[in-house]
Design a protein around this motif. Structure first.
Motif, short mmCIF file in Angstrom:
data_model
loop_
_atom_site.label_atom_id
_atom_site.label_comp_id
_atom_site.label_asym_id
_atom_site.label_seq_id
_atom_site.Cartn_x
_atom_site.Cartn_y
_atom_site.Cartn_z
N TYR A 33 -12.09 -32.81 -2.73
CA TYR A 33 -12.92 -32.25 -1.49
C TYR A 33 -13.69 -33.28 -1.00
O TYR A 33 -14.57 -33.97 -1.74
N ASN A 34 -14.00 -33.39 0.24
CA ASN A 34 -14.52 -34.22 0.94
C ASN A 34 -15.68 -33.40 1.63
O ASN A 34 -15.62 -32.56 2.62
N PRO A 35 -17.01 -33.56 1.11
CA PRO A 35 -18.23 -32.64 1.58
C PRO A 35 -18.53 -33.03 3.07
O PRO A 35 -19.08 -32.48 3.85
N ASP A 36 -18.14 -34.10 3.70
CA ASP A 36 -18.54 -34.56 4.95
C ASP A 36 -17.81 -33.73 5.96
O ASP A 36 -18.38 -33.55 6.93
N ASN A 37 -16.57 -33.68 5.61
CA ASN A 37 -15.63 -33.11 6.83
C ASN A 37 -14.97 -31.80 6.29
O ASN A 37 -14.30 -30.93 7.16
N GLN A 38 -15.55 -31.35 4.97
CA GLN A 38 -14.86 -30.03 4.37
C GLN A 38 -13.30 -30.18 4.28
O GLN A 38 -12.89 -28.99 4.08
N LYS A 39 -12.71 -31.25 4.16
CA LYS A 39 -11.26 -31.30 3.90
C LYS A 39 -11.07 -31.36 2.60
O LYS A 39 -11.79 -31.84 1.62
N GLY A 40 -9.80 -30.68 1.96
CA GLY A 40 -9.56 -30.80 0.63
C GLY A 40 -8.12 -30.87 0.53
O GLY A 40 -7.16 -30.44 1.40
N VAL A 41 -7.66 -31.62 -0.64
CA VAL A 41 -6.10 -31.82 -0.80
C VAL A 41 -5.88 -31.54 -2.64
O VAL A 41 -6.80 -32.04 -3.23
N VAL A 42 -4.70 -31.20 -2.62
CA VAL A 42 -4.42 -30.93 -3.97
C VAL A 42 -3.72 -32.23 -4.65
O VAL A 42 -2.68 -32.71 -3.74
N ALA A 43 -3.96 -32.97 -5.57
CA ALA A 43 -3.49 -34.11 -6.05
C ALA A 43 -3.27 -34.09 -7.44
O ALA A 43 -3.45 -33.14 -8.16
N VAL A 44 -2.80 -35.20 -8.16
CA VAL A 44 -2.50 -35.31 -9.62
C VAL A 44 -3.55 -36.46 -10.19
O VAL A 44 -3.70 -37.45 -9.42
N ILE A 45 -3.80 -36.57 -11.33
CA ILE A 45 -4.29 -37.62 -11.92
C ILE A 45 -3.29 -38.59 -12.16
O ILE A 45 -2.24 -38.42 -13.01
N GLY A 46 -3.03 -39.83 -11.61
CA GLY A 46 -2.00 -40.64 -11.70
C GLY A 46 -2.19 -41.91 -12.30
O GLY A 46 -1.20 -42.83 -12.24
N ASP A 47 -3.53 -42.03 -12.44
CA ASP A 47 -3.71 -43.52 -12.96
C ASP A 47 -5.31 -43.57 -13.55
O ASP A 47 -6.03 -42.49 -13.26
N ALA A 48 -5.39 -44.54 -14.52
CA ALA A 48 -6.91 -44.73 -14.91
C ALA A 48 -7.71 -45.64 -14.13
O ALA A 48 -7.03 -46.62 -13.63
N GLY A 49 -9.09 -45.60 -13.93
CA GLY A 49 -9.90 -46.29 -13.16
C GLY A 49 -10.55 -45.67 -11.94
O GLY A 49 -10.46 -44.24 -12.06
N PRO A 50 -11.32 -46.26 -11.30
CA PRO A 50 -11.64 -47.55 -11.22
C PRO A 50 -12.48 -48.20 -12.15
O PRO A 50 -13.24 -47.44 -12.85
N ALA A 51 -12.75 -49.65 -12.51
CA ALA A 51 -13.63 -50.08 -13.52
C ALA A 51 -15.16 -49.57 -12.96
O ALA A 51 -15.52 -49.38 -11.46
N LYS A 52 -16.10 -49.49 -13.80
CA LYS A 52 -17.42 -48.97 -13.50
C LYS A 52 -18.30 -50.03 -12.55
O LYS A 52 -18.96 -49.58 -11.85
N PHE A 53 -18.00 -51.36 -12.71
CA PHE A 53 -18.60 -52.32 -12.18
C PHE A 53 -18.39 -52.29 -10.64
O PHE A 53 -19.03 -52.94 -9.78
N THR A 54 -17.32 -51.58 -10.17
CA THR A 54 -17.15 -51.39 -8.76
C THR A 54 -17.85 -50.49 -8.05
O THR A 54 -17.88 -50.58 -6.86
#
Length: 278
Positions: free
Chosen positions: A204-225
């Motif tokens: 969910y994007n709170p700036d424009n109230q858009k939402g999308v159904v997705a899947v967890i497809g990968d691990a990441g990103p690294a915390k330093f980003t």
């Protein structure tokens, strides 16, 4: 900036309002709006989705729904969007369990989904944070960038954390989450990995109230980003997170969908409301 007690009081009031919505729906909806329920079933909506949408109307001053009056639909959307606007002002980094649950309940009402910050005892470290643009992933052996849309995003040199995707939509609408940062990941990754593999989530994007159904497809990103999540090219495009910075803040919650009936892709509240009034 409001202090912690001020924000906590806001969350408590929001929680009470949400519980009141639910109680009214359970007690009044089937008695007072049988015609709407019939119409919703004809359009393929579940009872839960219909009741959630009706809840915002039951809290209005009139307390009634006129299914043939287009103004009632407009008022319903306005009331609920105003409610969500208030919720968005309460989003903050490092929310506690109670605050996460209030956010999940509010977004469940808005989008007609059963959302949760904690599912089957599993959770993400954060439900709210920066999401950054990811490249496409190889879906299976023989896949090439030329077989994907939005090719300008490029393709990662290796497959995602879970190997082959089950279908094309999973890669099209995937997110990366920091599984490696879960406190028990190193000790229990062999049992955690199958649970998180292509688990459905709501973004969910709170700036424009858009939402999308997705899947967890990968691990990441690294915390330093400085980012908490990553989004596929299609996810980022739909959420309008494609400006120069290629990132922005989102909420990510689990979707309860034991029967695998919820399709991946954009969720449009207007479509649900239109079905109720046709």
């Amino acid at each position: 900036m409001p202090d912690q007690n001020y924000q906590q009081n806001h969350f408590n009031r929001l929680k009470i309002a949400l519980e009141s919505h639910h109680k009214k729906v359970v007690e009044d909806f089937q008695l007072r709006h049988s015609r709407t329920l019939k119409k919703a079933k004809q359009h393929g909506l579940t009872l839960a989705s219909t009741a959630i949408l009706a809840g915002s109307i039951l809290s209005s001053s009139s307390g009634s729904l006129h299914t043939t009056n287009p103004h009632s639909s407009v008022q319903q959307i306005a009331n609920l969007n105003q409610f969500i606007d208030h919720l968005n002002t309460l989003l903050k980094d490092s929310m506690n369990e109670q605050e996460n649950n209030v956010v999940a309940q509010a977004l469940s009402q808005k989008f007609g989904l059963d959302l949760a910050a904690n599912l089957d005892g599993h959770h993400l470290n954060e439900i709210y944070g920066y999401i950054g643009a990811e490249q496409h992933l190889y879906r299976w052996q023989g896949d090439t960038l030329s077989l994907h849309n939005l090719q300008r995003a490029g393709i990662a040199p290796r497959q995602g954390a879970f190997g082959d995707f089950d279908n094309t939509d999973q890669e099209k609408y995937y997110v990366a989450v920091q599984l490696q940062e879960l406190p028990d990941w190193n000790a229990h990754w062999s049992t955690l990995k199958p649970w998180y593999r292509y688990r459905k989530v709501f973004v969910y994007n709170p700036d424009n109230q858009k939402g999308v159904v997705a899947v967890i497809g990968d691990a990441g990103p690294a915390k330093f980003t400085g980012k908490t999540f990553g989004g596929s090219p299609e996810v980022m495009q739909y959420l309008n997170r494609v400006d120069g910075s290629q990132k922005g803040k989102v909420v990510i919650l689990f979707i309860k969908d034991d029967e695998n009936k919820i399709a991946l892709g954009p969720v449009k509240v207007s479509d649900l409301n239109l079905a109720l009034n046709n």
